[in-house]
Design a protein around this motif. Structure first.
Motif, short mmCIF file in Angstrom:
data_model
loop_
_atom_site.label_atom_id
_atom_site.label_comp_id
_atom_site.label_asym_id
_atom_site.label_seq_id
_atom_site.Cartn_x
_atom_site.Cartn_y
_atom_site.Cartn_z
N LYS A 159 0.86 -1.18 0.00
CA LYS A 159 0.00 0.00 0.00
C LYS A 159 0.89 1.23 0.00
CE LYS A 159 -3.73 -2.26 2.59
NZ LYS A 159 -4.52 -2.24 3.85
N GLN A 160 0.52 2.22 -0.79
CA GLN A 160 1.35 3.41 -0.90
C GLN A 160 1.25 4.26 0.36
OE1 GLN A 160 1.96 5.43 -4.70
NE2 GLN A 160 1.16 7.27 -3.78
N GLN A 161 2.39 4.78 0.80
CA GLN A 161 2.40 5.72 1.92
C GLN A 161 3.27 6.90 1.54
OE1 GLN A 161 4.04 3.91 5.42
NE2 GLN A 161 5.98 3.36 4.47
N SER A 162 2.87 8.07 2.03
CA SER A 162 3.58 9.31 1.70
C SER A 162 4.36 9.81 2.89
CB SER A 162 2.57 10.38 1.25
OG SER A 162 1.91 9.99 0.07
N HIS A 163 5.53 10.37 2.61
CA HIS A 163 6.40 10.97 3.62
C HIS A 163 6.62 12.41 3.18
CE1 HIS A 163 7.43 6.80 4.87
NE2 HIS A 163 7.25 6.59 3.58
N SER A 164 6.15 13.36 3.98
CA SER A 164 6.22 14.76 3.58
C SER A 164 7.66 15.26 3.52
CB SER A 164 5.43 15.63 4.56
OG SER A 164 5.99 15.54 5.86
N ASP A 259 8.78 0.41 12.56
CA ASP A 259 9.10 1.82 12.75
C ASP A 259 10.44 2.18 12.11
OD1 ASP A 259 6.94 3.09 14.40
OD2 ASP A 259 7.39 1.38 15.66
N CYS A 260 11.36 1.23 12.06
CA CYS A 260 12.63 1.48 11.39
C CYS A 260 12.42 1.58 9.88
CB CYS A 260 13.64 0.39 11.72
SG CYS A 260 14.01 0.21 13.49
N ASP A 261 11.50 0.77 9.35
CA ASP A 261 11.15 0.88 7.94
C ASP A 261 10.62 2.27 7.63
OD1 ASP A 261 11.90 -1.67 7.40
OD2 ASP A 261 9.90 -2.45 6.96
N TYR A 262 9.80 2.79 8.54
CA TYR A 262 9.19 4.09 8.32
C TYR A 262 10.25 5.20 8.28
CZ TYR A 262 5.83 7.91 8.66
OH TYR A 262 5.09 9.04 8.41
N LEU A 263 11.36 5.00 8.99
CA LEU A 263 12.43 6.00 9.01
C LEU A 263 13.31 5.94 7.77
CD1 LEU A 263 13.64 5.65 12.71
CD2 LEU A 263 12.22 7.47 11.77
#
Length: 292
Positions: A159-164, A259-263
């Protein structure tokens, strides 16, 4: 018979020279370069089964194929920047994750190109992109699109997620750590639950130590002092701190904490901009002359 005697004399002379001077083996390059210039590199590695190309025109376009995987990269070089990376299956076209075996192939290719390739800017860009790919978490599909509006990636569920990111890539100034070698830094990061921050964690680390802490790339490699692979940044240190926290506090190994993936996406501009040299927009960035 006279010509036979001459051949024997020559052969005996070569043998004596080998004994006196020692025999020197000339190692053949494992990479076959079809073209090598400042604007185009094409070649293959037969022992790895890899075919690659990188061409610079109005942008840098890279193509890498091995096994069932094709990696496509587009990197803008004009004002506004931009970056696109995707790994997909040759058989069905679907976006894929990379396995440890895939990463071993890429790391070996990096070693071969470092030893037998040119040292021009296009080659450095190629190696910096490979360094990004081999650092990619194995729980994340290999896909990212960076524009002025932000960074878009895919989650483990595709699923696509955006990081500003408000700063255009061409104007991006990394929080570099070139002058922080040997210093202890406290790194903070958010704990995300369904995209919502529920807590903030912190972990300290000594920059440049404990497995090249803070370097944008996997571990400490034999080519860690090469220009393309000697970039230290706050974003990469924060990701390292998260992984260290996961391993030491949570006791979780051989997997990556979500959470590490998100970083990780926040580190991507550091990988692809750090190769541009020792200065970017007036800020010292690449650490090839510091701590190496």
């Amino acid at each position: 018979m006279r010509w036979i005697n001459r051949v024997l004399v020559v052969a005996l002379g070569i043998c004596l020279l080998s004994l006196i001077c020692g025999t020197r083996q000339i190692e053949a390059s494992p990479i076959n370069y079809e073209k090598m210039s400042d604007k185009e590199i094409r070649g293959s590695s037969h022992d790895l089964g890899v075919v690659f190309s990188i061409v610079e025109t109005d942008m840098i376009r890279m193509n890498l194929r091995f096994g069932d995987i094709v990696l496509i990269v587009e990197k803008g070089i004009s004002s506004g920047g931009g970056f696109y990376l995707q790994a997909s299956s040759i058989n069905n076209g679907g976006i894929v994750k990379l396995t440890d075996k895939d990463n071993q192939v890429i790391q070996k290719l990096m070693s071969e190109m470092s030893a037998y390739g040119d040292n021009n800017n296009l080659s450095k860009s190629f190696l910096s992109i490979l360094n990004l790919i081999v650092s990619w978490p194995n729980t994340m599909p290999v896909y990212v699109s960076i524009s002025n509006s932000g960074i878009n990636t895919l989650t483990g569920e595709y699923k696509q997620q955006s990081h500003s990111r408000l700063t255009p890539l061409s104007d991006y100034k990394p929080l570099n750590l070139c002058n922080a070698f040997g210093k202890t830094l406290d790194l903070f990061w958010p704990v995300q639950v369904s995209g919502t921050t529920v807590a903030t964690l912190d972990q300290s680390g000594i920059i440049g130590q404990d497995g090249c802490f803070g370097r944008c790339g996997p571990g400490c490699s034999s080519y860690s002092t090469a220009t393309f692979n000697n970039v230290y940044s706050y974003a990469c240190a924060r990701h390292d701190a998260c992984v260290g926290y996961q391993n030491s506090i949570l006791g979780v190994t051989n997997t990556v904490w979500p959470d590490c993936d998100y970083l990780f996406p926040a580190t991507i501009p550091d990988f692809i901009i750090g190769v541009l040299g020792t200065s970017y927009n007036g800020t010292q960035y690449n650490c090839s002359t510091i701590g190496s």
